[in-house]
Design a protein around this motif. Structure first.
Motif, PDB file in Angstrom:
ATOM      1  N   ASN A  14       0.823  -1.223   0.000  1.00 45.91           N
ATOM      2  CA  ASN A  14       0.000   0.000   0.000  1.00 45.91           C
ATOM      3  C   ASN A  14       0.851   1.265   0.000  1.00 45.91           C
ATOM      4  OD1 ASN A  14       0.912  -0.254   2.639  1.00 45.91           O
ATOM      5  ND2 ASN A  14      -1.057   0.283   3.573  1.00 45.91           N
ATOM      6  N   GLU A  49       1.772   1.786  -3.637  1.00 45.30           N
ATOM      7  CA  GLU A  49       0.617   2.309  -4.379  1.00 45.30           C
ATOM      8  C   GLU A  49       0.445   3.805  -4.128  1.00 45.30           C
ATOM      9  OE1 GLU A  49      -2.538  -1.322  -4.830  1.00 45.30           O
ATOM     10  OE2 GLU A  49      -2.186  -0.591  -2.797  1.00 45.30           O
ATOM     11  N   LYS A  50       0.575   4.207  -2.857  1.00 45.49           N
ATOM     12  CA  LYS A  50       0.432   5.627  -2.513  1.00 45.49           C
ATOM     13  C   LYS A  50       1.558   6.448  -3.133  1.00 45.49           C
ATOM     14  CE  LYS A  50      -1.989   4.883   1.881  1.00 45.49           C
ATOM     15  NZ  LYS A  50      -1.870   4.958   3.365  1.00 45.49           N
ATOM     16  N   ASP A  87       0.881   6.850  -6.832  1.00 48.43           N
ATOM     17  CA  ASP A  87      -0.247   7.765  -7.029  1.00 48.43           C
ATOM     18  C   ASP A  87       0.197   9.215  -6.842  1.00 48.43           C
ATOM     19  OD1 ASP A  87      -3.268   8.110  -7.289  1.00 48.43           O
ATOM     20  OD2 ASP A  87      -2.892   9.134  -5.389  1.00 48.43           O
ATOM     21  N   ARG A 113      -2.455   9.978 -13.854  1.00 46.69           N
ATOM     22  CA  ARG A 113      -2.604   9.108 -12.688  1.00 46.69           C
ATOM     23  C   ARG A 113      -2.626   7.646 -13.110  1.00 46.69           C
ATOM     24  NH1 ARG A 113      -6.969  10.502  -7.948  1.00 46.69           N
ATOM     25  NH2 ARG A 113      -5.993   9.273  -6.288  1.00 46.69           N
ATOM     26  N   THR A 114      -1.810   6.836 -12.447  1.00 46.68           N
ATOM     27  CA  THR A 114      -1.705   5.431 -12.829  1.00 46.68           C
ATOM     28  C   THR A 114      -1.520   4.565 -11.588  1.00 46.68           C
ATOM     29  OG1 THR A 114      -0.659   3.928 -14.421  1.00 46.68           O
ATOM     30  CG2 THR A 114       0.808   5.381 -13.190  1.00 46.68           C
ATOM     31  N   THR A 115      -1.418   3.259 -11.806  1.00 41.74           N
ATOM     32  CA  THR A 115      -1.284   2.286 -10.725  1.00 41.74           C
ATOM     33  C   THR A 115      -0.218   1.265 -11.125  1.00 41.74           C
ATOM     34  OG1 THR A 115      -2.900   0.742 -11.663  1.00 41.74           O
ATOM     35  CG2 THR A 115      -3.763   2.511 -10.243  1.00 41.74           C
ATOM     36  N   HIS A 137      -0.622  -1.858 -11.558  1.00 43.85           N
ATOM     37  CA  HIS A 137      -1.172  -2.775 -12.554  1.00 43.85           C
ATOM     38  C   HIS A 137      -1.229  -2.122 -13.931  1.00 43.85           C
ATOM     39  CE1 HIS A 137      -3.001  -6.557 -13.547  1.00 43.85           C
ATOM     40  NE2 HIS A 137      -3.986  -5.948 -14.172  1.00 43.85           N
ATOM     41  N   LYS A 138      -1.461  -0.805 -13.973  1.00 50.05           N
ATOM     42  CA  LYS A 138      -1.483  -0.120 -15.270  1.00 50.05           C
ATOM     43  C   LYS A 138      -0.066   0.013 -15.833  1.00 50.05           C
ATOM     44  CE  LYS A 138      -5.894   0.259 -15.416  1.00 50.05           C
ATOM     45  NZ  LYS A 138      -6.198  -0.507 -14.194  1.00 50.05           N
TER      46      LYS A 138
END
Length: 376
Positions: free
Chosen positions: A304, A307-308, A311, A320-322, A324-325
């Protein structure tokens, strides 16, 4: 890797704990899968779905047993493909088992309760297909015949995704890095991001973790690995030669694989390795590759937090992406370079693209060549 192993161990313990509550022939199915080193997390999910199916058999009168443990293989033998399709419809019509407070909100608003997700229904049908295949191909020692005379699940089709590929692609495209956008994103973090920071505290935090963050994003863009795979990498999983950097990862299902890092991304990782020990107060026995400091001690960086972090940077970059993207970004790049969906699947560590792709393999040298020229 330690975190993933703990998850697998916990799931395996739960699978074994629940076995005595199942019919003996289904216990044999799970024992066989455990012996084959099947993912314990997957088996635990299968166990829940098979239990759901057995409860339905009793409720709908397909079995006269009082408990699921008492269900016999003869009860399954009597079922037709049509009966099993009825269960598929039952899943499609079933509502989610929501917590009382969430259920109350739906009731008060007059909205219909949501149904089971497509992925849940697919998992349930896949688990039954696996079970019925086992029963149709495994000999019952008492009769010297297969448990089932045929696999009635064979003709039951899985559910289709109602969202068309073109719609999914259109939604995904704004989050995908095409061509050299990934390299520009890294350059933005390295040379432009700090100019947007307004507080001394934010600047100090960025300067401390900048090299690590660049290595993480570089590794995502240089391999297309999953977030869980990246989080669990240890130092001993790296193999650096004059030609390439390869990293051992644990794929979905607990399978080990080696990935080659695209050459433009290697320097981000080697730069991080030079500062890792001093920046994060590392002692000799600390193996996790990516670290953060908690309570004055080096700890594995959590998913997490990654991920933050991503972001934060991607929002500042206005794209904005992740994680997984970013994986999709690499997949798109590989496919554009090779024109081969099979090669793309193999480099991303996917088991297959269709029923024939398992027979197609690419050599290690070719993999290195593709990844080294990925951003040319």
């Amino acid at each position: 890797m330690i975190q993933l192993q703990a998850t697998q161990a916990t799931a395996k313990a739960k699978v074994l704990e629940n076995l005595p509550n199942l019919p003996l022939f289904i216990q044999e199915y799970f024992q066989k899968k455990i012996e084959e080193d099947y993912s314990s997390v997957t088996l635990f999910e299968y166990q829940k779905e098979i239990k759901r199916f057995l409860e339905w058999l009793i409720r709908e009168g397909y079995s006269q047993a009082n408990t699921i443990q008492a269900i016999t293989v003869a009860d399954l033998e009597k079922m037709s493909e049509k009966d099993l399709s009825m269960y598929k419809r039952e899943l499609q019509n079933r509502k989610k088992n929501l917590a009382a407070d969430k259920r109350k909100l739906y009731e008060e608003s007059g909205d219909e309760l949501p149904g089971l997700s497509k992925s849940t229904i697919k998992r349930s049908l896949t688990s039954l297909r696996s079970l019925f295949n086992f029963l149709a191909t495994t000999t019952n020692e008492e009769t010297n015949l297969p448990y089932l005379s045929s696999n009635q699940m064979q003709g039951v089709k899985n559910v289709n995704d109602s969202v068309k590929m073109s719609v999914r692609t259109k939604k995904m495209e704004p989050m995908i890095f095409f061509d050299n956008e990934g390299l520009d994103f890294l350059d933005f973090i390295e040379n432009r991001y700090e100019k947007l920071l307004e507080s001394r505290q934010a600047l100090a935090f960025f300067e401390k973790n900048k090299v690590r963050d660049l290595a993480i994003i570089g590794l995502f863009l240089g391999t297309g690995i999953r977030l869980s795979e990246l989080v669990n990498i240890n130092l001993r999983d790296l193999e650096l030669t004059d030609e390439s950097l390869s990293i051992r990862v644990i794929r979905k299902g607990g399978q080990m694989d080696w990935v080659t890092v695209a050459s433009p991304m290697v320097s981000y990782i080697t730069d991080y390795l030079t500062i890792r020990k001093t920046t994060y107060q590392v002692t000799e026995n600390v193996q996790p590759l990516f670290l953060s400091t908690y309570g004055g001690a080096a700890k594995r960086l959590k998913a997490n937090a990654i991920e933050k972090m991503l972001d934060k940077y991607s929002s500042a970059y206005n794209k904005r992406t992740t994680p997984h993207k970013l994986r999709h970004s690499v997949g798109t790049q590989i496919y554009r370079k090779t024109g081969s969906i099979v090669t793309t699947a193999q480099l991303l560590g996917q088991n297959n693209t269709n029923s024939t792709s398992i027979y197609t393999h690419i050599g290690a040298k070719e993999q290195v060549n593709i990844m080294n020229h990925l951003y040319d």
